[in-house]
Design a protein around this motif. Sequence first.
Motif, PDB file in Angstrom:
ATOM      1  N   VAL A  21       0.855  -1.185   0.000  1.00 30.91           N
ATOM      2  CA  VAL A  21       0.000   0.000   0.000  1.00 30.91           C
ATOM      3  C   VAL A  21       0.891   1.234   0.000  1.00 30.91           C
ATOM      4  O   VAL A  21       1.826   1.321   0.795  1.00 30.91           O
ATOM      5  N   LEU A  22       0.621   2.153  -0.918  1.00 29.33           N
ATOM      6  CA  LEU A  22       1.351   3.417  -0.946  1.00 29.33           C
ATOM      7  C   LEU A  22       0.484   4.472  -0.280  1.00 29.33           C
ATOM      8  O   LEU A  22      -0.599   4.799  -0.771  1.00 29.33           O
ATOM      9  N   LEU A  23       0.949   4.968   0.867  1.00 29.08           N
ATOM     10  CA  LEU A  23       0.239   6.045   1.550  1.00 29.08           C
ATOM     11  C   LEU A  23       0.733   7.368   0.990  1.00 29.08           C
ATOM     12  O   LEU A  23       1.935   7.587   0.901  1.00 29.08           O
ATOM     13  N   VAL A  24      -0.196   8.229   0.605  1.00 30.85           N
ATOM     14  CA  VAL A  24       0.167   9.557   0.133  1.00 30.85           C
ATOM     15  C   VAL A  24      -0.485  10.561   1.088  1.00 30.85           C
ATOM     16  O   VAL A  24      -1.704  10.737   1.079  1.00 30.85           O
ATOM     17  N   ASP A  80      -7.656  11.243   8.775  1.00 29.43           N
ATOM     18  CA  ASP A  80      -6.814  10.989   9.948  1.00 29.43           C
ATOM     19  C   ASP A  80      -6.806  12.205  10.872  1.00 29.43           C
ATOM     20  O   ASP A  80      -5.759  12.813  11.108  1.00 29.43           O
ATOM     21  N   ARG A  81      -7.989  12.560  11.386  1.00 31.26           N
ATOM     22  CA  ARG A  81      -8.123  13.783  12.200  1.00 31.26           C
ATOM     23  C   ARG A  81      -7.222  13.767  13.433  1.00 31.26           C
ATOM     24  O   ARG A  81      -6.727  14.786  13.857  1.00 31.26           O
ATOM     25  N   ARG A  82      -7.037  12.598  14.026  1.00 31.89           N
ATOM     26  CA  ARG A  82      -6.200  12.517  15.225  1.00 31.89           C
ATOM     27  C   ARG A  82      -4.729  12.305  14.891  1.00 31.89           C
ATOM     28  O   ARG A  82      -3.904  12.122  15.782  1.00 31.89           O
ATOM     29  N   LYS A  83      -4.445  12.281  13.595  1.00 34.43           N
ATOM     30  CA  LYS A  83      -3.063  12.121  13.099  1.00 34.43           C
ATOM     31  C   LYS A  83      -2.392  10.846  13.584  1.00 34.43           C
ATOM     32  O   LYS A  83      -1.190  10.813  13.842  1.00 34.43           O
ATOM     33  N   VAL A  84      -3.152   9.784  13.667  1.00 35.24           N
ATOM     34  CA  VAL A  84      -2.616   8.482  14.074  1.00 35.24           C
ATOM     35  C   VAL A  84      -1.547   8.024  13.079  1.00 35.24           C
ATOM     36  O   VAL A  84      -0.443   7.634  13.470  1.00 35.24           O
ATOM     37  N   LEU A  85      -1.886   8.092  11.792  1.00 36.23           N
ATOM     38  CA  LEU A  85      -0.924   7.650  10.760  1.00 36.23           C
ATOM     39  C   LEU A  85       0.226   8.643  10.619  1.00 36.23           C
ATOM     40  O   LEU A  85       1.365   8.251  10.380  1.00 36.23           O
ATOM     41  N   PHE A  86      -0.082   9.927  10.769  1.00 33.30           N
ATOM     42  CA  PHE A  86       0.974  10.948  10.701  1.00 33.30           C
ATOM     43  C   PHE A  86       2.033  10.654  11.766  1.00 33.30           C
ATOM     44  O   PHE A  86       3.226  10.715  11.505  1.00 33.30           O
ATOM     45  N   LYS A  87       1.567  10.313  12.970  1.00 32.17           N
ATOM     46  CA  LYS A  87       2.508  10.024  14.066  1.00 32.17           C
ATOM     47  C   LYS A  87       3.227   8.701  13.842  1.00 32.17           C
ATOM     48  O   LYS A  87       4.440   8.608  14.023  1.00 32.17           O
ATOM     49  N   LYS A  88       2.461   7.695  13.447  1.00 31.41           N
ATOM     50  CA  LYS A  88       3.037   6.356  13.266  1.00 31.41           C
ATOM     51  C   LYS A  88       4.185   6.378  12.259  1.00 31.41           C
ATOM     52  O   LYS A  88       5.200   5.723  12.452  1.00 31.41           O
ATOM     53  N   TYR A  89       4.007   7.120  11.167  1.00 28.98           N
ATOM     54  CA  TYR A  89       5.040   7.153  10.118  1.00 28.98           C
ATOM     55  C   TYR A  89       5.885   8.427  10.188  1.00 28.98           C
ATOM     56  O   TYR A  89       6.594   8.755   9.252  1.00 28.98           O
ATOM     57  N   LYS A  90       5.795   9.141  11.299  1.00 35.49           N
ATOM     58  CA  LYS A  90       6.608  10.335  11.575  1.00 35.49           C
ATOM     59  C   LYS A  90       6.547  11.358  10.450  1.00 35.49           C
ATOM     60  O   LYS A  90       7.569  11.811   9.941  1.00 35.49           O
ATOM     61  N   VAL A  91       5.333  11.701  10.051  1.00 35.59           N
ATOM     62  CA  VAL A  91       5.125  12.662   8.972  1.00 35.59           C
ATOM     63  C   VAL A  91       5.014  14.062   9.571  1.00 35.59           C
ATOM     64  O   VAL A  91       4.106  14.326  10.342  1.00 35.59           O
ATOM     65  N   ASP A  92       5.967  14.932   9.219  1.00 33.98           N
ATOM     66  CA  ASP A  92       5.888  16.295   9.757  1.00 33.98           C
ATOM     67  C   ASP A  92       5.694  17.338   8.665  1.00 33.98           C
ATOM     68  O   ASP A  92       5.595  18.519   8.939  1.00 33.98           O
ATOM     69  N   ALA A  93       5.627  16.895   7.416  1.00 31.54           N
ATOM     70  CA  ALA A  93       5.391  17.819   6.303  1.00 31.54           C
ATOM     71  C   ALA A  93       4.733  17.039   5.167  1.00 31.54           C
ATOM     72  O   ALA A  93       4.988  15.851   5.002  1.00 31.54           O
ATOM     73  N   VAL A  94       3.878  17.726   4.412  1.00 32.62           N
ATOM     74  CA  VAL A  94       3.257  17.097   3.249  1.00 32.62           C
ATOM     75  C   VAL A  94       3.663  17.866   2.000  1.00 32.62           C
ATOM     76  O   VAL A  94       4.033  19.030   2.116  1.00 32.62           O
ATOM     77  N   LEU A 100       4.098   0.711   2.189  1.00 30.42           N
ATOM     78  CA  LEU A 100       3.985  -0.286   3.247  1.00 30.42           C
ATOM     79  C   LEU A 100       3.896  -1.697   2.690  1.00 30.42           C
ATOM     80  O   LEU A 100       3.167  -1.953   1.741  1.00 30.42           O
ATOM     81  N   MET A 101       4.646  -2.596   3.318  1.00 29.74           N
ATOM     82  CA  MET A 101       4.490  -4.027   3.088  1.00 29.74           C
ATOM     83  C   MET A 101       3.960  -4.517   4.424  1.00 29.74           C
ATOM     84  O   MET A 101       4.693  -4.496   5.413  1.00 29.74           O
ATOM     85  N   GLY A 102       2.698  -4.875   4.467  1.00 21.55           N
ATOM     86  CA  GLY A 102       2.073  -5.149   5.764  1.00 21.55           C
ATOM     87  C   GLY A 102       2.007  -3.827   6.513  1.00 21.55           C
ATOM     88  O   GLY A 102       1.493  -2.853   5.990  1.00 21.55           O
ATOM     89  N   THR A 103       2.585  -3.768   7.723  1.00 17.68           N
ATOM     90  CA  THR A 103       2.566  -2.506   8.453  1.00 17.68           C
ATOM     91  C   THR A 103       3.940  -1.842   8.445  1.00 17.68           C
ATOM     92  O   THR A 103       4.127  -0.785   9.027  1.00 17.68           O
ATOM     93  N   TYR A 107       9.625   2.067   2.250  1.00 20.11           N
ATOM     94  CA  TYR A 107      10.103   3.294   1.612  1.00 20.11           C
ATOM     95  C   TYR A 107       9.457   4.469   2.318  1.00 20.11           C
ATOM     96  O   TYR A 107       8.264   4.428   2.641  1.00 20.11           O
ATOM     97  N   ARG A 108      10.251   5.499   2.576  1.00 18.29           N
ATOM     98  CA  ARG A 108       9.737   6.742   3.156  1.00 18.29           C
ATOM     99  C   ARG A 108      10.313   7.916   2.381  1.00 18.29           C
ATOM    100  O   ARG A 108      11.488   7.945   2.095  1.00 18.29           O
ATOM    101  N   ASP A 109       9.451   8.852   2.065  1.00 21.37           N
ATOM    102  CA  ASP A 109       9.862  10.079   1.400  1.00 21.37           C
ATOM    103  C   ASP A 109      10.690  10.963   2.319  1.00 21.37           C
ATOM    104  O   ASP A 109      10.507  10.915   3.530  1.00 21.37           O
TER     105      ASP A 109
END
Length: 132
Positions: A21-24, A80-94, A100-103, A107-109
């Motif tokens: 799964v590619l999260l954008v 993701d209003r509570r930013k669960v995925l943002f926190k999990k994948y340490k996203v601080d900028a878009v 993802l392969m499984g969880t 690859y991370r940008d």
Amino acid sequence: AIETRICASLEEASRGCPGPVLLVFFSTDCLLCFDDLFESRYLIDRNRWPVSVVGVFSGLRDDLRAFLEKYAWTLPVVLDRRKVLFKKYKVDAVPFKALLMGTEAVYRDDPYSDPDGRREELKRCLTRLFSR
């Protein structure tokens, strides 16, 4: 009306997706994010890779719905209003992408590097995964 699935969780968004799964991660008021979202889908469609593209958005549902309708985006988006995925994948900028392969993120940008370089890096990663 185009039916887009606005999902509450990644599990819901990726249900029935056997492959990676590619999260954008994106924002509706960021032009670069818009390009990233559509280019990611195009890259995967063009190469026929078995990857599901899932958007991740942390803003208001109404903004998201308006954006999805305006651009006829049909793939699932996690609100993701509570930013669960943002926190999990340490996203601080878009825009930001994680493959993802499984969880596990294979690859991370780097959101602070050049967009063309990031696009090439993702393409290399996907090509490695699927060229056997």
